[in-house]
Design an enzyme around this catalytic site. Structure first.
Site, PDB file in Angstrom:
ATOM      1  N   ALA A  67       0.860  -1.181   0.000  1.00  0.00           N
ATOM      2  CA  ALA A  67       0.000   0.000   0.000  1.00  0.00           C
ATOM      3  C   ALA A  67       0.894   1.228   0.000  1.00  0.00           C
ATOM      4  O   ALA A  67       2.054   1.164   0.429  1.00  0.00           O
ATOM      5  CB  ALA A  67      -0.857  -0.016   1.263  1.00  0.00           C
ATOM      6  N   GLY A 110       0.767  -5.113   0.604  1.00  0.00           N
ATOM      7  CA  GLY A 110      -0.310  -5.189  -0.383  1.00  0.00           C
ATOM      8  C   GLY A 110       0.173  -5.743  -1.724  1.00  0.00           C
ATOM      9  O   GLY A 110      -0.634  -6.267  -2.497  1.00  0.00           O
ATOM     10  N   GLU A 113       0.036  -9.367  -1.267  1.00  0.00           N
ATOM     11  CA  GLU A 113      -1.407  -9.694  -1.252  1.00  0.00           C
ATOM     12  C   GLU A 113      -1.980  -9.649  -2.670  1.00  0.00           C
ATOM     13  O   GLU A 113      -2.816 -10.482  -3.033  1.00  0.00           O
ATOM     14  CB  GLU A 113      -2.144  -8.722  -0.332  1.00  0.00           C
ATOM     15  N   GLU A 133       4.105  -5.224   7.277  1.00  0.00           N
ATOM     16  CA  GLU A 133       3.237  -4.234   7.920  1.00  0.00           C
ATOM     17  C   GLU A 133       3.526  -4.087   9.411  1.00  0.00           C
ATOM     18  O   GLU A 133       3.403  -3.008   9.983  1.00  0.00           O
ATOM     19  CB  GLU A 133       1.760  -4.611   7.734  1.00  0.00           C
TER      20      GLU A 133
HETATM   21  N1  CAA Z   1       4.549   3.474  -0.201  1.00  0.00           N
HETATM   22  C1  CAA Z   1       4.952   4.692  -0.600  1.00  0.00           C
HETATM   23  N2  CAA Z   1       6.182   4.947  -1.088  1.00  0.00           N
HETATM   24  C2  CAA Z   1       7.052   3.915  -1.167  1.00  0.00           C
HETATM   25  C3  CAA Z   1       6.692   2.596  -0.765  1.00  0.00           C
HETATM   26  C4  CAA Z   1       5.377   2.396  -0.258  1.00  0.00           C
HETATM   27  N3  CAA Z   1       4.935   1.187   0.116  1.00  0.00           N
HETATM   28  N4  CAA Z   1       7.765   1.796  -0.947  1.00  0.00           N
HETATM   29  C5  CAA Z   1       8.746   2.568  -1.465  1.00  0.00           C
HETATM   30  N5  CAA Z   1       8.305   3.846  -1.581  1.00  0.00           N
HETATM   31  C6  CAA Z   1       9.049   5.006  -2.083  1.00  0.00           C
HETATM   32  C7  CAA Z   1      10.096   5.459  -1.070  1.00  0.00           C
HETATM   33  O1  CAA Z   1       9.512   6.317  -0.096  1.00  0.00           O
HETATM   34  C8  CAA Z   1      11.078   6.170  -1.966  1.00  0.00           C
HETATM   35  O2  CAA Z   1      10.574   7.454  -2.261  1.00  0.00           O
HETATM   36  P1  CAA Z   1      11.579   8.742  -2.329  1.00  0.00           P
HETATM   37  O3  CAA Z   1      12.466   8.429  -3.520  1.00  0.00           O
HETATM   38  O4  CAA Z   1      10.656   9.877  -2.555  1.00  0.00           O
HETATM   39  O5  CAA Z   1      12.329   8.749  -1.039  1.00  0.00           O
HETATM   40  C9  CAA Z   1      11.027   5.360  -3.257  1.00  0.00           C
HETATM   41  O6  CAA Z   1       9.802   4.628  -3.225  1.00  0.00           O
HETATM   42  C10 CAA Z   1      12.143   4.360  -3.346  1.00  0.00           C
HETATM   43  O7  CAA Z   1      12.166   3.595  -2.153  1.00  0.00           O
HETATM   44  P2  CAA Z   1      13.521   3.186  -1.408  1.00  0.00           P
HETATM   45  O8  CAA Z   1      14.519   4.307  -1.524  1.00  0.00           O
HETATM   46  O9  CAA Z   1      13.162   2.729  -0.033  1.00  0.00           O
HETATM   47  O10 CAA Z   1      13.996   1.986  -2.362  1.00  0.00           O
HETATM   48  P3  CAA Z   1      14.850   0.700  -1.977  1.00  0.00           P
HETATM   49  O11 CAA Z   1      15.104   0.004  -3.264  1.00  0.00           O
HETATM   50  O12 CAA Z   1      16.000   1.059  -1.104  1.00  0.00           O
HETATM   51  O13 CAA Z   1      13.866  -0.206  -1.065  1.00  0.00           O
HETATM   52  C11 CAA Z   1      11.782  -1.297  -0.521  1.00  0.00           C
HETATM   53  C12 CAA Z   1      12.715  -0.750  -1.627  1.00  0.00           C
HETATM   54  C13 CAA Z   1      12.426  -2.475   0.212  1.00  0.00           C
HETATM   55  C14 CAA Z   1      10.525  -1.748  -1.231  1.00  0.00           C
HETATM   56  C15 CAA Z   1      11.474  -0.205   0.509  1.00  0.00           C
HETATM   57  O14 CAA Z   1      11.092   0.971  -0.181  1.00  0.00           O
HETATM   58  C16 CAA Z   1      10.392  -0.561   1.484  1.00  0.00           C
HETATM   59  O15 CAA Z   1      10.632  -1.216   2.464  1.00  0.00           O
HETATM   60  N6  CAA Z   1       9.148  -0.080   1.217  1.00  0.00           N
HETATM   61  C17 CAA Z   1       8.021  -0.259   2.105  1.00  0.00           C
HETATM   62  C18 CAA Z   1       7.497  -1.689   2.073  1.00  0.00           C
HETATM   63  C19 CAA Z   1       6.334  -1.852   3.041  1.00  0.00           C
HETATM   64  O16 CAA Z   1       6.447  -1.600   4.231  1.00  0.00           O
HETATM   65  N7  CAA Z   1       5.176  -2.277   2.498  1.00  0.00           N
HETATM   66  C20 CAA Z   1       3.981  -2.502   3.285  1.00  0.00           C
HETATM   67  C21 CAA Z   1       3.088  -1.320   3.156  1.00  0.00           C
HETATM   68  S1  CAA Z   1       1.649  -1.444   4.201  1.00  0.00           S
HETATM   69  C22 CAA Z   1       0.554  -2.399   3.346  1.00  0.00           C
HETATM   70  O17 CAA Z   1       0.837  -2.885   2.267  1.00  0.00           O
HETATM   71  C23 CAA Z   1      -0.797  -2.578   4.014  1.00  0.00           C
HETATM   72  C24 CAA Z   1      -1.697  -3.585   3.371  1.00  0.00           C
HETATM   73  O18 CAA Z   1      -1.477  -4.782   3.466  1.00  0.00           O
HETATM   74  C25 CAA Z   1      -2.927  -3.187   2.670  1.00  0.00           C
END
Ligand code: CAA
Length: 259
Positions: A67, A110, A113, A133
């Protein structure tokens, strides 16, 4: 047809539709606009007779990082409730055509998922799956606990949802979370080949197989076996079933019309 900047749709002549998520700047995070677009696209694909199977992908680098976390910074309980995002997911659940997820890179939260809404998951060797999450003080909210539980069992599910750890494609394959692991550069082409094979079969048989397999998961074995038997019997009233059997004996390729 839905074809926005963030979601690309291509329907091939062989009946395979390719849906590609495209928000590279946010690692394909599923914001509301994207979920809405996905929902509308799957509704259209469900009713388009020219479409017989669907590949969903995030492209070569990332499937979806979950998400969009930006949507969560100030959201309240009532706002989250009133978003009714379950209706967007439901369009994918309700799609009668087989869906193949072609996963390269991260499929997290997500994103994992979303992959689990597919019927077959093809993963590139470097793909990474996880439900992180818990690290955000949250929990999976679109089937992460329940679809994983049904796919890989309690103890592997608990490991993923409680630790938030990422696992590689091979480990995901061992757990039963993916169908096949291929070289990264072959993920999408392999998924497309598989989708083309499925699209070449009778769409009625294919859709009955999908429906019965999915419904059977939540039924008693006896009820599910009866459902399977009835669906099997129903197929004998289709032209495609006679065509398939006749083509076998006439040593030719069948010509399925979906009737
Ligand atoms: N939402 C919004 N923005 C995101 C994102 C997310 N889930 N994942 C990555 N981004 C954005 C980052 O904020 C970053 O933006 P900026 O360039 O503006 O700083 C850009 O994408 C690149 O991200 P990273 O610099 O972190 O890239 P990376 O290659 O080093 O790492 C990653 C990639 C491992 C996917 C890392 O970004 C990460 O851990 N993301 C979050 C993953 C997460 O926690 N997902 C669960 C979300 S909650 C959910 O999904 C609820 C549900 O079940 C419905």
């Amino acid at each position: 047809m839905e074809n926005t900047q963030i979601l690309k749709l291509d329907i091939q002549n062989n009946g395979v539709a390719i849906v590609e998520i495209h928000r590279p700047e946010a690692r394909n995070a599923l914001n509301l606009e994207l979920r809405q677009a996905l929902s509308e696209t799957f509704q259209e694909l469900s009713t388009n007779d020219a479409v017989r199977s669907i590949v969903i992908t995030g492209g070569d680098k990332v499937f979806a990082a979950g998400a969009d976390i930006k949507d969560f910074t100030t959201a309240t309980t009532s706002q989250m409730y009133l978003r009714h995002t379950e209706q967007y997911w439901q369009s994918i659940v309700d799609c009668p055509k087989p869906i193949i997820a072609a996963v390269n890179g991260y499929a997290l939260g997500g994103g994992c998922e979303l992959a689990m809404h597919a019927d077959i998951i093809v993963a590139g060797k470097s793909a990474k799956f996880g439900q992180p999450e818990v690290k955000l003080g949250l929990m999976p909210g679109a089937g992460g606990t329940q679809r994983l539980l049904r796919a890989i069992g309690k103890f592997q599910t608990m490991l993923l949802v409680l630790s938030g750890k990422f696992i590689g494609a091979e480990e995901a394959n061992r757990m039963g979370l993916v169908s096949e692991v291929v070289e990264d550069e072959n993920t999408i082409s392999h998924a497309l080949e598989l989708a083309a094979t499925i699209a070449s079969f009778s769409p009625i048989a294919v859709q009955q197989i999908k429906e019965v397999t999915n419904l059977g998961q939540d039924l008693s074995l006896q009820g599910a076996l009866a459902l399977e038997r009835k669906a099997f019997q129903i197929l004998f009233d289709t032209k495609d079933q006679k065509e398939g059997v006749n083509a076998f004996f006439e040593k030719r390729s069948p010509n399925y019309t979906g009737k």
